[in-house]
Structures are given as C-alpha cells and as structure tokens.
Design an enzyme around this catalytic site. Structure first.
Site, PDB file in Angstrom:
ATOM      1  N   GLU A 165       0.713  -1.218   0.038  1.00  0.00           N
ATOM      2  CA  GLU A 165      -0.131  -0.114  -0.068  1.00  0.00           C
ATOM      3  C   GLU A 165       0.658   1.132  -0.114  1.00  0.00           C
ATOM      4  OE1 GLU A 165      -2.986   0.109   3.203  1.00  0.00           O
ATOM      5  OE2 GLU A 165      -3.901   1.753   2.451  1.00  0.00           O
ATOM      6  N   GLY A 204      -8.399   4.929   6.587  1.00  0.00           N
ATOM      7  CA  GLY A 204      -9.391   4.793   7.679  1.00  0.00           C
ATOM      8  C   GLY A 204      -8.797   3.867   8.675  1.00  0.00           C
ATOM      9  N   ALA A 205      -8.061   2.983   8.452  1.00  0.00           N
ATOM     10  CA  ALA A 205      -7.546   1.930   9.432  1.00  0.00           C
ATOM     11  C   ALA A 205      -6.154   1.898   9.444  1.00  0.00           C
ATOM     12  CB  ALA A 205      -8.104   0.643   8.962  1.00  0.00           C
ATOM     13  N   SER A 206      -5.424   2.580   8.468  1.00  0.00           N
ATOM     14  CA  SER A 206      -3.757   2.374   8.522  1.00  0.00           C
ATOM     15  C   SER A 206      -3.231   3.689   8.018  1.00  0.00           C
ATOM     16  CB  SER A 206      -3.328   1.153   7.889  1.00  0.00           C
ATOM     17  OG  SER A 206      -3.375   1.297   6.429  1.00  0.00           O
ATOM     18  N   THR A 207      -1.903   4.021   8.450  1.00  0.00           N
ATOM     19  CA  THR A 207      -1.448   5.180   7.643  1.00  0.00           C
ATOM     20  C   THR A 207       0.081   4.697   7.291  1.00  0.00           C
ATOM     21  OG1 THR A 207      -0.841   7.674   7.896  1.00  0.00           O
ATOM     22  CG2 THR A 207      -0.196   6.047   9.689  1.00  0.00           C
ATOM     23  N   GLN A 208       0.433   5.357   6.102  1.00  0.00           N
ATOM     24  CA  GLN A 208       1.728   4.867   5.432  1.00  0.00           C
ATOM     25  C   GLN A 208       2.824   6.152   5.231  1.00  0.00           C
ATOM     26  OE1 GLN A 208      -1.022   2.236   5.360  1.00  0.00           O
ATOM     27  NE2 GLN A 208      -1.475   3.578   3.759  1.00  0.00           N
TER      28      GLN A 208
END
Ligand SMILES: *[C@@H]1O[C@H](CO)[C@@H](O)[C@H](O)[C@H]1NC(C)=O
Ligand SMILES: *[C@@H]1O[C@H](CO)[C@@H](O)[C@H](O)[C@H]1NC(C)=O
Ligand SMILES: *[C@@H]1O[C@H](CO)[C@@H](O)[C@H](O)[C@H]1NC(C)=O
Ligand SMILES: *[C@@H]1O[C@H](CO)[C@@H](O)[C@H](O)[C@H]1NC(C)=O
Ligand SMILES: *[C@@H]1O[C@H](CO)[C@@H](O)[C@H](O)[C@H]1NC(C)=O
Length: 495
Positions: A165, A204-208
């Site tokens: 991602e 919404g559920a993770s950050t990269q």
C-alpha cells in the site's frame, strides 16, 4: 531571365527536401499517424470505510511512457467498506453493482474484454483477517463472484500488505508527476533532477509513510528496492495498522471513556450516545477493552473543547519508550530521517484542508499547524456548526483528526520546520486521484518497464542520427548551390 530562374530551381527543391526531412524527424511519429487507440483498466480500492472505483485510460502506442496513464472516471460505492459485511458477505458483492454498471458505460463496449479489472483491499480487511480469517475469505469470495460476472478481464480480489500500500502510493505520485523519467525535446529520456517525492497516506484503518533514502535500512521489513525505467530506487516504507483516521478516533473514544468520562477533543455543546460494541469490536481497541462489558449498552459522552487534554489523549497513541535501532519513529519502528519533499494525500489532505479553507487558518509551518489545531479544538459546537454546516457528520471529529496529524508529523515522523516546508497536502496530481490504486495497476499490467525505454521515434536512435546528418548535409549543399547560382546570376560579365 527565365533561364536563370530555372537554374535556381534544383537547389531550391533540394533545400525544401532537406528541410522537410529534418522537420519530419523532429515530429514524433505518433503525430503523423491516426489518433492512437485507447486502453482502459479498472481498480476497485476497497478501503476500510468505503470502496472507490477508478477507471484509468492511456494511449496504446505510448503505454511505456511515464505520466501517460490518467484517470478516466471514478465512482464511490454507497455504504461501508467491504469489511463491514463480515456478517453478510453476499451483500459486499451486491454493494459493488452500481459502480460496475457505471464501468460498463464508461469503458467503450469493444474494449470490455481487454480491460483488466482488479480489486485491492487494505487495512479494513487486514484487520478482519486478523480477527476472523474465515469471514475475510468469504467477503473476498463474494466480491469475486460478483466481479467475475462482468465482461471485463477480472484478475482477482486481494488484500494488499501495508508495504504494498505504501510503495504503490509512492509509485502513483511520482509516476503522475513524471519524477522517474521524462521525455525531452531532443528525443531522449532523462531522469529529472528534482528527485522523487515521499508519500504519506492516511486511510481509515492505517497510515503509510514512504520515501527514497540513502540511509542503510536497519530493518529489512521497511526496505523496498525498485527498478523502474532502468533506474534503481531504494525506498523506506512503513504502514502503521490502527493509525488510520477512523481507528484513531475509536481508540481516542475508548481512552476518553476510560480516563475522563467526557471527550476533550469533541466540541463543548456536542453530546452523543456511543454503543460499546462498536467501540470495542475492533482489534485496535482490544488493549482498552474492559474485561466484562455489556456490548449492547450505550453510554452518553459530551465534548468539552479542551485542546490541552485532547493533546494528552492523542499523545497516548505514540510510544517512544524503546527503540531497538539507531533511530525510530515510534512504537519501536525503525525510520531514517525524513528527506526530500513529500505529498500528503487522502485524509491528510481532508483534515489540513479543513483548517485551511473552512477555518481559514494558515498551515504553512508546523507552528501554524499546531496553532490552527488548538484554535479548532477550542471551538464550541455552535461555533463549528456555523463554520461548516455541510460537513455535519465529521464536524465533531476534525479536532481529534487535526491533533493526530500534527503529532504524527512532528513527534511521530519527526518533521522539523525545514522538512515540513517541503510537505504538499494534495489529493490529486495530473487530474488523477493520488493513492495506491494506480501504482498497483501499473505494476500488475507491467506498464512501468524495468528497463530504460528506447527512443519514442519509430526509428532506432542510430538510424535517426544518420538521417538527421543526411538531411542536414542535403540542406547545406542546397544552400551552397543556391548561393553560387545567385552570385553567377548577379554578375553576368564574370567568367
Ligand atoms: C513496452 O515495453 C515492453 C517491454 O520493454 C515492450 O515489449 C513493448 O513493446 C513496449 N510497448 C510499447 C507500446 O512501446
Ligand atoms: C490472512 O492472513 C494470513 C496470515 O497473515 C495470510 O496468510 C493470508 O494470506 C491472509 N488472507 C488473505 C485473504 O490475504
Ligand atoms: C445491557 O444493556 C442493555 C441495554 O442498555 C440492557 O437492556 C441489558 O439489561 C444490559 N445487560 C446487562 C447484563 O447488564
Ligand atoms: C511502550 O512500549 C514498551 C516496549 O514495547 C512497553 O513495554 C510499554 O508497555 C509501552 N507503553 C505503553 C504506554 O503502551
Ligand atoms: C479559547 O477560546 C476562548 C474564547 O472563546 C479564549 O478566551 C481562550 O483563550 C481560548 N483558548 C485557547 C487555548 O486558545
């Protein structure tokens, strides 16, 4: 007199031939052909809170060029993300129908069977696969059944890793901005000097976070090597699960319930009932889950507009207590110093843009971002409603979102003022949404060659140079001839 004009004709013709030859060589070959046929590709970005469909298009004869693939159209699937259908998987497939019907109209009929179709699911499904692998596979099976019924070239529904991602988002941004390679006017490919842009994605559920770095990777899990257009890239990437916007809000809600019995990040005058099951069902709030709780119970919680307490609540999300490497971002995750410019998209963009446009506050420096966050968190519910009446559903949570973004950048990733000045908050580039979806398709359809592309001209470079020389010699010879004819015409007495 007529005889003299006639003797001028051959060199003139020669000059015209040489000039037209040169001009033809400078015109890219595609321009003298029929307009190129278009190719299409479709990606369904199945995020944790909702699914978006993107239709991409590109000219078939230039598919290896950078920046050529662009967004043709898009569609937002109504309802929640596919992971929210864990209890009723077939409805996950059904939810996609409306957008797929649009895709049938958006892609010309004769292209349907040659149009690749992908579904990629991200952190929402990674979380579901953690709590219930069976439910995750039933949901994927259901969307696969639906998508297989369409005349497109369906190539599978998959859950992306956090690493994928991050890297595909980075590829998308740099591809659209033509940072990998560019086609110059002299007919050669070159690597632009500006370098690549780091990418920050807040889902919404993770950050990269993903950026090119020369620092040695101390943790192989964060290291990705890419070869694009004959160039090697060494890229750092990390995905923080449970640090996406919606999961962060759930976690803050859980700790607000635990420690304050009110919500310091919510505006004063705002109050709502929260269903305990909804807060604690996520694996992200597991640590805060009370041993016995009544899952159908509702608790009323009110906001207090308290920036200082809100900051404390948010800083509880970051653990700086230990780092097994020479340096870390947080939670013991290795991260080299951030370098170069960055593009921050998805919820990073929406949150900062709220401060910028709805609140009308400057966010050009970290100090300004912090001050803007405090101002936002100090607004009462009435004041906020007066500012952004159309943003009703998310309005009460912008303060928590902004506080999180500000702390993530400054404390988490350690941006200082200088590094922060190179961060662009932007959701689109070249009229195309920035996200992992385009990079994912480019990779799976081999639209970014590992090797340097050849000359775009129809001819090979060597024969192109030879022709260039030939026509130049022709032109010079013609001019010399012409000059001599003109001279002899002017001095009829000379021998
Ligand atoms: C794109 O690159 C691949 C591999 O380098 C090559 O086989 C293909 O012919 C190229 N396509 C175009 C349209 O140049
Ligand atoms: C779910 O997680 C397991 C363990 O990490 C993994 O092997 C599996 O491939 C995942 N399922 C899907 C559908 O990706
Ligand atoms: C759980 O909460 C519901 C709704 O408030 C209530 O009707 C029920 O009695 C509660 N159950 C227990 C065991 O407290
Ligand atoms: C922070 O991480 C350390 C090491 O992983 C752990 O022992 C500690 O409990 C964590 N602290 C908090 C507040 O979660
Ligand atoms: C919050 O707003 C009030 C006025 O509404 C002001 O007096 C106060 O100084 C503000 N606090 C902060 C921290 O900005």
């Amino acid at each position: 007199m007529a005889g003299k004009l006639q003797s001028l004709l051959p060199p003139i013709l020669l000059a015209v031939a040489g000039l037209s030859g040169l001009l033809l060589l400078c015109v890219p070959t595609r321009d003298v052909r029929e307009p190129p046929a278009l190719k299409y590709g479709i990606v369904l970005d199945a995020g944790s809170s909702h699914t978006s469909m993107f239709v991409y298009k590109w000219p078939a004869d230039k598919e290896n060029d950078t920046g050529i693939v662009g967004q043709h159209s898009s569609c937002d699937v109504q309802g929640g993300g596919i992971s929210s259908y864990a209890d009723n998987p077939s409805a996950a497939g059904q939810s996609l129908v409306e957008c797929m019907e649009q895709a049938l109209r958006d892609v010309p009929k004769d292209r349907h069977s040659s149009t690749p179709l992908y579904l990629g699911a991200t952190a929402g499904m990674r979380l579901l696969n953690l709590t219930s692998p069976e439910a995750a596979s039933s949901v994927l099976a259901a969307v696969t059944r639906t998508l297989s019924q369409y005349p497109f070239d369906f190539r599978g529904a998959r859950i992306l890793s956090g690493q994928d991602e991050g890297v595909f988002g980075w590829v998308t941004a740099n591809y659209l901005l033509e940072n990998f390679i560019k086609f110059g006017w002299v007919g050669r490919w070159f690597r632009p000097r500006k370098g690549t842009l780091g990418a920050m994605d807040l889902g919404g559920a993770s950050t990269q976070i993903t950026f090119e770095t020369t620092s040695p990777a101390e943790d192989p899990a964060n290291e990705v090597h890419l070869r694009l257009y004959g160039q090697y890239y060494s890229v750092y990437t990390h995905s923080f699960l449970c640090y996406g916007r919606d999961q962060v809000l759930q976690r803050l809600l859980a700790s607000a319930l635990q420690t304050y019995h009110f919500h310091p990040c919510w505006p004063r005058g705002y109050s709502t009932q929260v269903l305990l099951r909804e807060i604690y069902q996520s694996p992200c709030t597991m640590a805060q889950r009370p041993p016995n709780f009544n899952s159908s119970a509702r608790i009323r919680l009110s906001g207090t507009s308290n920036p200082a307490l809100c900051r404390d609540l948010v800083s509880g999300l970051f653990n700086f207590s230990s780092c097994p490497f020479s340096r870390c971002s947080f939670n013991g995750v290795f991260q080299p110093p951030v370098t170069g410019n960055f593009i921050a998209f998805s919820a990073f963009y929406y949150i900062v843009d709220f401060l910028r446009t709805v609140m009308g506050l400057p966010v050009g420096t970290l100090q300004q971002l912090e001050a803007a966050t405090v101002t936002l968190c100090n607004q009462t519910w009435t004041e906020l409603q007066a500012l952004g009446p159309r943003q009703e559903s998310r309005l009460a949570s912008y303060c928590a979102g902004a506080m999180f973004v500000q702390q993530l950048l400054s404390l988490g990733y350690r941006f200082d003022e200088r590094a922060y000045s190179g961060v662009l908050f932007q959701k689109k580039a070249a009229d195309t949404a920035v996200g992992w979806a385009l990079g994912y398709m480019l990779n799976l359809t081999n639209l970014i060659p590992a090797d340097r592309p050849g000359l775009r001209k129809g001819t090979h470079f060597n024969s192109w140079v030879a022709l260039l020389l030939l026509f130049s010699v022709l032109l010079v010879a013609a001019l010399v001839l012409l000059l001599r004819q003109v001279r002899s015409a002017k001095s009829p007495g000379a021998i």
